[in-house]
Design a protein around this motif. Structure first.
Motif: not given
Length: 161
Positions: A17-20, A25-29, A34-40
């Motif tokens: 689960i965490p690996l997926g 998240a890194y694929l979207s980034e 889609l860059f992450p915000c602080e809460m991301c």
């Protein structure tokens, strides 16, 4: 000792689960910008902790404890995701000043900083079926964390019998 099918499944889920989710998240980034915000980022930290905890469960006793700690970390990420999704949907106010400047990779450092977009925590950059990435993390991580704990409880009951 995680000898039952439910214990083994809990152990594998605690790693997968965490690996997926981190992979997504890194694929979207990096794949879709889609860059992450602080809460991301806050949601990623418990997943970063869950991976080594789950890996420890393959080699270090007591295995059930490591899986449980990984499950709790996954659950923590889900709860942070739930808070973040609530901020995005304007259900409640988030942390004031929660925004990150996304710095693209490549080019000169000055140009990267000057041209970088501001990523706000209260705006969902993408959604699927009306559910933001934070909302999906809430759903997947919370259900997975609870499921891992339930599987461990079932495994412990089977060991006791």
């Amino acid at each position: 000792m995680l000898q039952t099918p439910s214990g083994i499944l809990a152990q594998r889920l605690a790693l997968a689960i965490p690996l997926g989710l981190l992979g997504g998240a890194y694929l979207s980034e990096y794949g879709f910008g889609l860059f992450p915000c602080e809460m991301c980022w806050w949601q990623r930290w418990p997943h970063f902790a869950a991976v080594p905890l789950a890996l420890l469960s393959f080699w270090v006793a007591p295995k059930r404890v490591w899986v449980a700690l990984a499950g709790l970390a996954i659950l923590a990420s889900g709860l942070i995701g739930g808070f973040h999704a609530g901020v995005e949907y304007d259900w409640w106010e988030g942390i004031t000043g929660c925004a990150v400047t996304a710095v693209p990779v490549g080019g000169s450092a000055l140009d990267a900083v000057m041209d970088a977009p501001m990523v706000r925590c209260d705006e969902a950059p993408w959604d699927l079926f009306g559910i933001s990435l934070a909302g999906w993390n809430f759903l997947i991580s919370t259900l997975s964390g609870v499921g891992i704990m339930a599987l461990l409880t079932k495994d412990a009951r089977n060991d006791a019998n």
